[in-house]
Design a protein around this motif. Structure first.
Motif, PDB file in Angstrom:
ATOM      1  N   PHE A 182      11.626  43.856  30.554  1.00 16.03           N
ATOM      2  CA  PHE A 182      13.081  43.961  30.614  1.00 16.03           C
ATOM      3  C   PHE A 182      13.434  45.420  30.886  1.00 16.03           C
ATOM      4  CE2 PHE A 182      12.084  40.363  27.984  1.00 16.03           C
ATOM      5  CZ  PHE A 182      13.037  39.404  28.292  1.00 16.03           C
ATOM      6  N   SER A 183      14.603  45.627  31.439  1.00 16.47           N
ATOM      7  CA  SER A 183      15.043  46.991  31.716  1.00 16.47           C
ATOM      8  C   SER A 183      15.413  47.699  30.412  1.00 16.47           C
ATOM      9  CB  SER A 183      16.263  46.964  32.647  1.00 16.47           C
ATOM     10  OG  SER A 183      16.810  48.259  32.735  1.00 16.47           O
TER      11      SER A 183
ATOM     12  N   ALA B 119      15.883  52.037  32.951  1.00 18.06           N
ATOM     13  CA  ALA B 119      17.299  51.687  33.048  1.00 18.06           C
ATOM     14  C   ALA B 119      18.106  52.882  33.549  1.00 18.06           C
ATOM     15  CB  ALA B 119      17.817  51.229  31.686  1.00 18.06           C
ATOM     16  N   LYS B 120      17.738  54.063  33.007  1.00 17.24           N
ATOM     17  CA  LYS B 120      18.473  55.280  33.333  1.00 17.24           C
ATOM     18  C   LYS B 120      18.225  55.701  34.785  1.00 17.24           C
ATOM     19  CE  LYS B 120      19.111  59.600  30.809  1.00 17.24           C
ATOM     20  NZ  LYS B 120      18.489  60.405  29.750  1.00 17.24           N
TER      21      LYS B 120
ATOM     22  N   GLY C  59      18.295  45.732  29.080  1.00 18.94           N
ATOM     23  CA  GLY C  59      18.161  44.354  28.602  1.00 18.94           C
ATOM     24  C   GLY C  59      18.013  43.336  29.709  1.00 18.94           C
ATOM     25  N   ALA C  60      18.285  43.742  30.950  1.00 16.81           N
ATOM     26  CA  ALA C  60      18.154  42.792  32.064  1.00 16.81           C
ATOM     27  C   ALA C  60      16.692  42.406  32.244  1.00 16.81           C
ATOM     28  CB  ALA C  60      18.697  43.411  33.345  1.00 16.81           C
ATOM     29  N   LYS C  61      16.447  41.103  32.410  1.00 14.61           N
ATOM     30  CA  LYS C  61      15.072  40.637  32.584  1.00 14.61           C
ATOM     31  C   LYS C  61      14.609  40.968  33.998  1.00 14.61           C
ATOM     32  CE  LYS C  61      12.248  36.444  32.064  1.00 14.61           C
ATOM     33  NZ  LYS C  61      11.062  37.147  31.600  1.00 14.61           N
TER      34      LYS C  61
ATOM     35  N   LEU D 155       9.357  41.305  23.585  1.00 14.94           N
ATOM     36  CA  LEU D 155       8.604  42.500  23.978  1.00 14.94           C
ATOM     37  C   LEU D 155       9.258  43.042  25.250  1.00 14.94           C
ATOM     38  CD1 LEU D 155       6.181  44.395  23.585  1.00 14.94           C
ATOM     39  CD2 LEU D 155       4.805  42.768  24.884  1.00 14.94           C
ATOM     40  N   VAL D 156      10.064  44.065  25.092  1.00 15.21           N
ATOM     41  CA  VAL D 156      10.852  44.607  26.206  1.00 15.21           C
ATOM     42  C   VAL D 156       9.951  45.435  27.125  1.00 15.21           C
ATOM     43  CG1 VAL D 156      12.748  46.172  26.796  1.00 15.21           C
ATOM     44  CG2 VAL D 156      12.977  44.568  24.882  1.00 15.21           C
ATOM     45  N   ASP D 157       9.237  46.391  26.547  1.00 12.79           N
ATOM     46  CA  ASP D 157       8.266  47.185  27.285  1.00 12.79           C
ATOM     47  C   ASP D 157       7.298  47.819  26.293  1.00 12.79           C
ATOM     48  OD1 ASP D 157       9.535  49.459  26.188  1.00 12.79           O
ATOM     49  OD2 ASP D 157      10.891  49.603  27.899  1.00 12.79           O
ATOM     50  N   PHE D 158       6.234  48.366  26.802  1.00 15.60           N
ATOM     51  CA  PHE D 158       5.287  49.047  25.916  1.00 15.60           C
ATOM     52  C   PHE D 158       4.386  49.964  26.712  1.00 15.60           C
ATOM     53  CE2 PHE D 158       1.509  46.548  27.028  1.00 15.60           C
ATOM     54  CZ  PHE D 158       2.070  45.389  27.548  1.00 15.60           C
ATOM     55  N   LYS D 159       3.785  50.888  25.977  1.00 12.50           N
ATOM     56  CA  LYS D 159       2.876  51.861  26.583  1.00 12.50           C
ATOM     57  C   LYS D 159       1.471  51.636  26.052  1.00 12.50           C
ATOM     58  CE  LYS D 159       1.560  55.360  24.557  1.00 12.50           C
ATOM     59  NZ  LYS D 159       1.274  56.614  23.816  1.00 12.50           N
TER      60      LYS D 159
END
Lengths: 322, 228
Positions: free
Chosen positions: A96-97, A102-103, A110-112, A173-177
């Motif tokens: 997701f953004s 996003a920036k 939150g956009a998928k 899970l939006v994002d991860f490193k």
């Protein structure tokens, strides 16, 4: 296993030698940093939470066939891991953004995303961990193209497993490193940590942030958010609450709906253009080897709905036995 | 020829069916409880009306999963005559032995009265004793007899002459194409909402239903007792 001399101290962890050359001893610190170290704090309990969460996630990944440097948890704040040479890349997967994506690209938070994407950042505090394109990685000799392909593949594998795992816990899970290292044979191995420090985790229903953004953006108590994640990871899902809705198909005239619609019109609700009357069922289903989605669909097709004249839809919610 | 009257919890026309076969038709008949695991000794299967399993979920939806229904499917596949009346018809639809589904009556009311039916097809093992296009009087008693199927299925039913009975004059429940009773492609499974077993004696207001049972027996005799 004995703890030896301090080899390295980072923002979040200390790494000690052990009496085995291939194994190092990790101690998680209570410090929190953000914006490349510009924002700092010491938060009691954070080291324990990240160690516990990372240990649980690495164990679950290993159980599902994804290897990592993790060997075992030693104490609340310590773990043993295989010694690897960390590749100086941060591998980021986004579903997701959010955050810098996003920036930078102006995509609403939150956009998928149409599919999970992988980004690489250069692990270099002095440069501010810049975003890299693959040519940069090659020209700086951080990894060759084969290795980049492996990193991508592994990162997406981890994403598939973790997304599903968190989904079952009611977390998006939006994002991860991720960070990867090479063992003495040059094999690429998942390393570092997977915790709310390195993942964006949002409550699936409320969108509440349960990750380091709580600290970055001063959204509340960081340890409360991390405790929520740990508690959900520890809590085994034992059953599902399923809501099944059955209605007559669009193409089938609904005599009851028609009568009710006429009745509403006679009460001056002239804006009502259609009424469909259906059935609502609540099922409690124990977790089993069969995927719950399949089980519910099967039940709908075979018994709960008559698909000749009825449509059905359902909602599945995870629940934990009290 | 030996008939089975299948009895589910909530069946309530089983006694009428038994009476019609035994006393009016004069054939052998037995009640068969829904958990029975074999119907081998029967030559004809009758699924009576009522409210099997309280009509819970949908009429016939629960009954179709009972033990005996596996045997009914077997009997149908073996070519034995299977007649489902009212709730019996609904069970046959749910079981997929006949195409389509049943909706609530258009009026949303339970309707209990005699209606006129037209015999659309008298070339079946259930209707051979009737004249072609004969109009007969048979009672109905149902809240969900509003037969529905998609256009493709309806076209098929028409093309194969599977519509055996239609409501003549006025349609009481809103059923598609005035359908009152249909037969499967093979011609040995009939489902109908009207109750022929309630019209087997002039004392009860009419005997137009008796010919239906007589048709079954006639066909069976021709097939089995021809050399006797």
């Amino acid at each position: 296993m004995e703890k030896g001399t301090l080899l390295y101290e980072g923002k979040a962890k200390k790494v000690y030698q052990t009496n085995n050359d291939d194994i190092v001893w990790i101690e998680y610190k209570d410090s929190a940093t953000a914006f490349n170290g510009e924002k700092k704090a010491s938060i009691a309990g954070k080291g324990r939470l990240n160690n516990e969460i990372t240990s649980l996630l690495f164990s679950k990944l290993q159980a599902l066939g994804i290897d990592s440097h993790f060997i075992k948890k030693l104490s609340a704040t310590e773990q043993l891991v295989k010694k690897v040479e960390i590749i100086p890349l941060e591998t980021v997967v986004r579903n997701f953004s959010a955050g810098s994506f996003a920036k930078r690209l102006g995509v609403e938070e939150g956009a998928k995303l149409a599919r999970p994407i992988v980004e690489f950042y250069y692990k270099d505090d002095a440069l501010g961990d810049p975003l890299l394109i693959e040519d940069h990685i090659e020209i700086l000799q951080l990894a060759n193209s084969d290795e980049v392909a492996i990193l991508k593949e592994k990162a997406l594998q981890v994403n598939t497993v973790l997304s599903e795992l968190f989904k079952e816990l009611g977390i998006r899970l939006v994002d991860f490193k991720l960070e990867f290292g090479k063992d003495e044979n040059g094999n690429i191995l998942l390393a570092d940590e997977i915790s709310p420090d390195t993942c964006r985790l949002w409550d699936d229903k409320t969108n509440e942030k349960l990750d380091k953004d709580v600290f970055r953006r001063d959204l509340g108590n960081l340890t409360d958010a991390y405790e929520t994640i740990l508690a959900r990871l520890r809590r085994p899902i034992s059953m599902y609450k399923v809501k099944v809705f059955v209605t007559l198909r669009e193409s089938v005239l609904d005599p009851q709906g028609t009568v009710v619609k006429n009745s509403l019109h006679s009460l001056n609700y002239s804006e009502v253009s259609d009424v469909r009357i259906g059935k609502y069922m609540e099922l409690t289903i124990d977790k089993s080897d069969r995927p719950v989605d399949e089980v519910v669909k099967d039940m709908c097709e075979r018994l709960l709905a008559n698909v000749v004249i009825e449509d059905y839809r359902y909602e599945i919610e995870e629940a934990v036995a009290q | 020829m030996k008939f089975a009257v299948i009895v589910f919890p909530g069946s309530n026309c089983d006694v009428d069916m038994y009476h019609a076969v035994k006393d009016e038709l004069g054939a052998e008949v037995e009640y068969v409880w829904h958990d029975r695991k074999s119907l081998d000794k029967f030559d004809g299967i009758l699924l009576p009306g009522g409210f099997s399993y309280g009509d819970y979920l949908r009429s016939g939806a629960i009954a179709r999963f009972s033990n005996v229904m596996k045997e009914v499917v077997k009997a149908a596949e073996a070519g034995k005559p299977v007649l489902g009346v009212c709730n019996g018809f609904q069970i046959l639809l749910e079981a997929g032995l006949l195409p389509g589904a049943m909706k609530r009556n258009e009026s949303l009311k339970f309707i209990c009265r005699s209606v006129e039916l037209q015999v659309e097809n008298n070339k079946t093992m259930f209707s051979s004793a009737y004249e072609s296009n004969e109009v007969i009087t048979i009672p109905i008693a149902h809240g969900e007899g509003n037969y529905y199927c998609d256009e493709e299925t309806l076209a098929k039913l028409k093309a194969n002459n599977q519509i055996v009975f239609t409501y003549s004059g006025s349609n009481p429940n809103g059923s598609l194409a005035d359908i009152a009773g249909i037969i499967n492609e093979k011609g040995n499974v009939l489902g109908m909402m009207p109750h022929p077993e309630r019209a087997v004696d002039e004392l009860l207001g009419g005997a137009d239903g008796l010919k239906l049972f007589q048709s079954i027996v006639k066909q069976w005799r021709e097939a089995h007792v021809v050399n006797a």
